[in-house]
Design a protein around this motif. Structure first.
Motif, PDB file in Angstrom:
ATOM      1  N   GLY A  75      33.094  60.631  52.443  1.00  0.00           N
ATOM      2  CA  GLY A  75      33.680  59.975  51.602  1.00  0.00           C
ATOM      3  C   GLY A  75      33.044  59.066  51.474  1.00  0.00           C
ATOM      4  N   ARG A  76      34.166  57.825  50.053  1.00  0.00           N
ATOM      5  CA  ARG A  76      33.334  56.903  49.162  1.00  0.00           C
ATOM      6  C   ARG A  76      33.627  55.437  50.049  1.00  0.00           C
ATOM      7  NH1 ARG A  76      37.715  54.906  46.591  1.00  0.00           N
ATOM      8  NH2 ARG A  76      39.540  56.446  46.725  1.00  0.00           N
ATOM      9  N   LEU A  77      32.866  54.459  49.968  1.00  0.00           N
ATOM     10  CA  LEU A  77      32.453  53.067  50.692  1.00  0.00           C
ATOM     11  C   LEU A  77      33.902  52.148  49.726  1.00  0.00           C
ATOM     12  CD1 LEU A  77      31.889  51.458  52.737  1.00  0.00           C
ATOM     13  CD2 LEU A  77      29.946  50.429  51.666  1.00  0.00           C
ATOM     14  N   GLN A  78      34.981  51.874  50.179  1.00  0.00           N
ATOM     15  CA  GLN A  78      36.217  50.721  48.752  1.00  0.00           C
ATOM     16  C   GLN A  78      36.298  49.784  48.938  1.00  0.00           C
ATOM     17  OE1 GLN A  78      40.115  53.289  47.193  1.00  0.00           O
ATOM     18  NE2 GLN A  78      40.155  51.301  48.573  1.00  0.00           N
ATOM     19  N   GLY A  87      46.997  32.583  53.928  1.00  0.00           N
ATOM     20  CA  GLY A  87      46.733  31.998  53.255  1.00  0.00           C
ATOM     21  C   GLY A  87      45.776  32.090  52.715  1.00  0.00           C
ATOM     22  N   ASN A  88      44.442  32.639  53.483  1.00  0.00           N
ATOM     23  CA  ASN A  88      42.719  32.896  52.987  1.00  0.00           C
ATOM     24  C   ASN A  88      42.503  34.324  52.107  1.00  0.00           C
ATOM     25  OD1 ASN A  88      42.336  30.514  54.024  1.00  0.00           O
ATOM     26  ND2 ASN A  88      42.759  31.816  55.894  1.00  0.00           N
ATOM     27  N   ASN A  89      41.895  33.717  51.405  1.00  0.00           N
ATOM     28  CA  ASN A  89      41.057  35.194  50.671  1.00  0.00           C
ATOM     29  C   ASN A  89      40.649  36.062  51.050  1.00  0.00           C
ATOM     30  OD1 ASN A  89      43.022  34.613  48.381  1.00  0.00           O
ATOM     31  ND2 ASN A  89      41.775  33.594  47.150  1.00  0.00           N
ATOM     32  N   ARG A  90      40.609  37.264  51.584  1.00  0.00           N
ATOM     33  CA  ARG A  90      40.206  38.402  52.853  1.00  0.00           C
ATOM     34  C   ARG A  90      39.159  39.016  51.520  1.00  0.00           C
ATOM     35  NH1 ARG A  90      38.527  35.864  57.636  1.00  0.00           N
ATOM     36  NH2 ARG A  90      40.435  34.831  57.961  1.00  0.00           N
ATOM     37  N   THR A  91      38.343  39.681  51.759  1.00  0.00           N
ATOM     38  CA  THR A  91      37.602  40.972  51.554  1.00  0.00           C
ATOM     39  C   THR A  91      37.311  42.449  53.291  1.00  0.00           C
ATOM     40  OG1 THR A  91      36.852  40.303  49.853  1.00  0.00           O
ATOM     41  CG2 THR A  91      35.673  42.310  50.821  1.00  0.00           C
ATOM     42  N   ALA A  92      37.993  43.156  52.342  1.00  0.00           N
ATOM     43  CA  ALA A  92      38.035  44.639  53.258  1.00  0.00           C
ATOM     44  C   ALA A  92      37.178  45.544  52.664  1.00  0.00           C
ATOM     45  CB  ALA A  92      39.658  45.064  53.253  1.00  0.00           C
ATOM     46  N   VAL A  93      36.271  46.183  54.181  1.00  0.00           N
ATOM     47  CA  VAL A  93      35.568  47.321  53.259  1.00  0.00           C
ATOM     48  C   VAL A  93      36.014  48.429  53.926  1.00  0.00           C
ATOM     49  CG1 VAL A  93      33.406  47.866  53.135  1.00  0.00           C
ATOM     50  CG2 VAL A  93      33.862  45.946  52.166  1.00  0.00           C
ATOM     51  N   GLU A  94      35.991  49.382  53.488  1.00  0.00           N
ATOM     52  CA  GLU A  94      36.869  50.534  54.420  1.00  0.00           C
ATOM     53  C   GLU A  94      36.624  51.855  53.718  1.00  0.00           C
ATOM     54  OE1 GLU A  94      40.342  50.033  54.054  1.00  0.00           O
ATOM     55  OE2 GLU A  94      40.978  50.077  52.163  1.00  0.00           O
ATOM     56  N   ILE A  95      36.106  53.178  54.488  1.00  0.00           N
ATOM     57  CA  ILE A  95      35.637  54.424  54.386  1.00  0.00           C
ATOM     58  C   ILE A  95      36.634  55.240  53.237  1.00  0.00           C
ATOM     59  CG2 ILE A  95      34.643  57.025  54.634  1.00  0.00           C
ATOM     60  CD1 ILE A  95      32.656  55.100  56.271  1.00  0.00           C
ATOM     61  N   VAL A  96      36.690  55.877  52.591  1.00  0.00           N
ATOM     62  CA  VAL A  96      37.892  56.441  52.264  1.00  0.00           C
ATOM     63  C   VAL A  96      37.394  58.200  52.678  1.00  0.00           C
ATOM     64  CG1 VAL A  96      39.767  57.021  50.315  1.00  0.00           C
ATOM     65  CG2 VAL A  96      38.919  55.062  50.490  1.00  0.00           C
TER      66      VAL A  96
END
Length: 160
Positions: A75-78, A87-96
Protein backbone atom coordinates in the motif's frame (compact mmCIF):
# COMPACT_ATOMS: atom_id res chain seq x y z
CA UNK A 1 7.13 11.02 -5.91
CA UNK A 2 7.23 7.46 -4.62
CA UNK A 3 5.09 6.21 -1.73
CA UNK A 4 5.15 2.39 -1.59
CA UNK A 5 4.98 0.19 1.49
CA UNK A 6 5.19 -3.60 1.75
CA UNK A 7 4.85 -5.20 5.16
CA UNK A 8 4.21 -8.63 6.61
CA UNK A 9 3.16 -9.32 10.17
CA UNK A 10 0.51 -10.75 12.45
CA UNK A 11 -2.82 -9.15 13.26
CA UNK A 12 -2.90 -7.81 16.83
CA UNK A 13 -6.71 -8.03 16.99
CA UNK A 14 -9.60 -9.00 14.74
CA UNK A 15 -10.14 -6.47 11.92
CA UNK A 16 -13.14 -4.16 12.29
CA UNK A 17 -15.51 -3.46 9.40
CA UNK A 18 -17.43 -0.18 9.31
CA UNK A 19 -19.33 1.90 6.76
CA UNK A 20 -18.82 5.55 5.99
CA UNK A 21 -21.77 7.94 5.87
CA UNK A 22 -21.77 7.49 2.09
CA UNK A 23 -22.02 3.68 2.43
CA UNK A 24 -18.41 2.73 1.55
CA UNK A 25 -17.02 -0.20 3.51
CA UNK A 26 -13.77 0.34 5.39
CA UNK A 27 -11.78 -2.04 7.57
CA UNK A 28 -9.00 -1.17 9.96
CA UNK A 29 -6.56 -3.40 11.76
CA UNK A 30 -3.12 -3.34 13.37
CA UNK A 31 -0.14 -5.49 12.38
CA UNK A 32 2.73 -6.46 14.66
CA UNK A 33 5.93 -6.60 12.63
CA UNK A 34 9.23 -7.84 14.08
CA UNK A 35 12.28 -5.59 13.77
CA UNK A 36 14.61 -8.61 13.39
CA UNK A 37 16.79 -7.56 16.29
CA UNK A 38 16.68 -7.92 20.05
CA UNK A 39 16.96 -5.37 22.83
CA UNK A 40 19.58 -5.43 25.62
CA UNK A 41 17.53 -8.03 27.54
CA UNK A 42 17.31 -10.40 24.56
CA UNK A 43 13.64 -9.63 23.90
CA UNK A 44 12.54 -9.31 20.28
CA UNK A 45 11.25 -5.89 19.26
CA UNK A 46 8.16 -5.21 17.16
CA UNK A 47 6.47 -2.26 15.51
CA UNK A 48 2.69 -1.96 15.56
CA UNK A 49 1.42 -0.58 12.27
CA UNK A 50 -2.16 0.57 11.57
CA UNK A 51 -3.68 -0.48 8.23
CA UNK A 52 -6.85 0.69 6.47
CA UNK A 53 -8.48 -0.95 3.45
CA UNK A 54 -11.63 -0.21 1.48
CA UNK A 55 -14.58 -1.96 -0.18
CA UNK A 56 -13.85 -5.54 -1.39
CA UNK A 57 -10.51 -5.68 0.43
CA UNK A 58 -12.21 -4.64 3.65
CA UNK A 59 -14.73 -7.48 3.31
CA UNK A 60 -11.95 -9.92 2.39
CA UNK A 61 -9.83 -9.08 5.45
CA UNK A 62 -12.76 -9.29 7.85
CA UNK A 63 -13.93 -12.60 6.41
CA UNK A 64 -10.63 -14.49 6.20
CA UNK A 65 -8.30 -12.98 8.83
CA UNK A 66 -8.46 -12.80 12.60
CA UNK A 67 -6.17 -12.06 15.53
CA UNK A 68 -2.82 -13.82 15.06
CA UNK A 69 -3.17 -14.37 11.29
CA UNK A 70 -0.03 -13.78 9.24
CA UNK A 71 -0.78 -11.18 6.55
CA UNK A 72 1.15 -9.41 3.79
CA UNK A 73 0.06 -5.89 2.85
CA UNK A 74 1.08 -3.60 0.01
CA UNK A 75 0.00 0.00 0.00
CA UNK A 76 0.94 3.59 0.59
CA UNK A 77 1.79 5.47 3.76
CA UNK A 78 -0.66 8.18 4.76
CA UNK A 79 -0.77 10.63 7.65
CA UNK A 80 -3.75 12.58 8.88
CA UNK A 81 -4.41 15.09 11.63
CA UNK A 82 -7.33 14.95 14.04
CA UNK A 83 -8.43 16.27 17.44
CA UNK A 84 -8.86 13.66 20.19
CA UNK A 85 -11.62 13.56 22.82
CA UNK A 86 -9.69 15.82 25.17
CA UNK A 87 -9.13 18.47 22.50
CA UNK A 88 -5.48 17.68 21.75
CA UNK A 89 -4.25 17.74 18.16
CA UNK A 90 -2.95 14.34 17.05
CA UNK A 91 -1.37 12.85 13.95
CA UNK A 92 -2.14 9.32 12.78
CA UNK A 93 0.15 7.46 10.39
CA UNK A 94 -1.28 4.41 8.65
CA UNK A 95 -0.93 2.21 5.59
CA UNK A 96 -3.73 2.45 3.04
CA UNK A 97 -3.73 -1.05 1.56
CA UNK A 98 -3.76 -1.61 -2.19
CA UNK A 99 -3.10 -5.37 -2.07
CA UNK A 100 -3.63 -7.92 0.72
CA UNK A 101 -2.36 -11.51 0.71
CA UNK A 102 -2.30 -14.56 2.93
CA UNK A 103 1.25 -15.00 4.23
CA UNK A 104 0.95 -18.09 6.40
CA UNK A 105 -0.25 -21.66 6.02
CA UNK A 106 -3.97 -22.36 5.80
CA UNK A 107 -4.09 -23.57 9.39
CA UNK A 108 -3.22 -20.08 10.70
CA UNK A 109 -5.90 -18.40 8.57
CA UNK A 110 -9.10 -20.17 9.55
CA UNK A 111 -12.09 -19.50 7.37
CA UNK A 112 -10.20 -19.50 4.07
CA UNK A 113 -11.21 -23.05 3.16
CA UNK A 114 -12.21 -22.10 -0.37
CA UNK A 115 -8.98 -20.35 -1.27
CA UNK A 116 -5.34 -21.37 -1.46
CA UNK A 117 -2.46 -19.32 -0.08
CA UNK A 118 -2.04 -17.52 -3.42
CA UNK A 119 -5.36 -15.69 -3.12
CA UNK A 120 -5.01 -11.96 -2.89
CA UNK A 121 -7.45 -9.12 -2.68
CA UNK A 122 -6.45 -5.87 -4.35
CA UNK A 123 -7.88 -2.78 -2.76
CA UNK A 124 -11.05 -1.83 -4.53
CA UNK A 125 -11.84 1.60 -5.77
CA UNK A 126 -15.12 0.58 -7.31
CA UNK A 127 -14.09 -1.30 -10.42
CA UNK A 128 -11.98 -4.27 -9.39
CA UNK A 129 -12.89 -7.21 -7.17
CA UNK A 130 -10.86 -9.89 -5.37
CA UNK A 131 -9.35 -12.42 -7.71
CA UNK A 132 -7.47 -15.66 -7.39
CA UNK A 133 -3.86 -15.64 -8.51
CA UNK A 134 -3.82 -18.45 -11.06
CA UNK A 135 -0.33 -19.83 -11.09
CA UNK A 136 0.19 -22.54 -13.69
CA UNK A 137 2.43 -25.48 -12.99
CA UNK A 138 5.86 -25.43 -14.62
CA UNK A 139 6.18 -27.77 -17.62
CA UNK A 140 7.88 -31.08 -17.03
CA UNK A 141 10.97 -31.70 -19.14
CA UNK A 142 11.55 -35.24 -17.91
CA UNK A 143 9.09 -36.72 -20.42
CA UNK A 144 11.28 -36.08 -23.49
CA UNK A 145 14.07 -38.27 -24.83
CA UNK A 146 17.71 -37.43 -25.55
CA UNK A 147 16.93 -37.73 -29.28
CA UNK A 148 14.88 -34.51 -29.05
CA UNK A 149 18.06 -32.42 -28.84
CA UNK A 150 20.43 -31.59 -31.66
CA UNK A 151 24.19 -31.14 -31.35
CA UNK A 152 25.30 -27.64 -32.27
CA UNK A 153 28.74 -27.17 -33.79
CA UNK A 154 30.33 -24.13 -32.20
CA UNK A 155 33.74 -23.99 -33.92
CA UNK A 156 34.83 -21.40 -31.36
CA UNK A 157 32.42 -18.92 -32.92
CA UNK A 158 29.46 -17.51 -31.02
CA UNK A 159 26.13 -17.96 -32.86
CA UNK A 160 24.96 -14.45 -32.03
Amino acid sequence: MLNVVAIMGRLVADPTLRQTQTGRKVASFRIACDRNRRDANGQSQADFIDVVCWEASAEFVCKYFQKGSLIAVEGRLQSRNYTDKTGNNRTAVEIVATNINFAGPKSTNSGNNNYDNHYSAPASNGYNAPRANTMEAAPSYSAGSADDFAVIEDNDDLPF
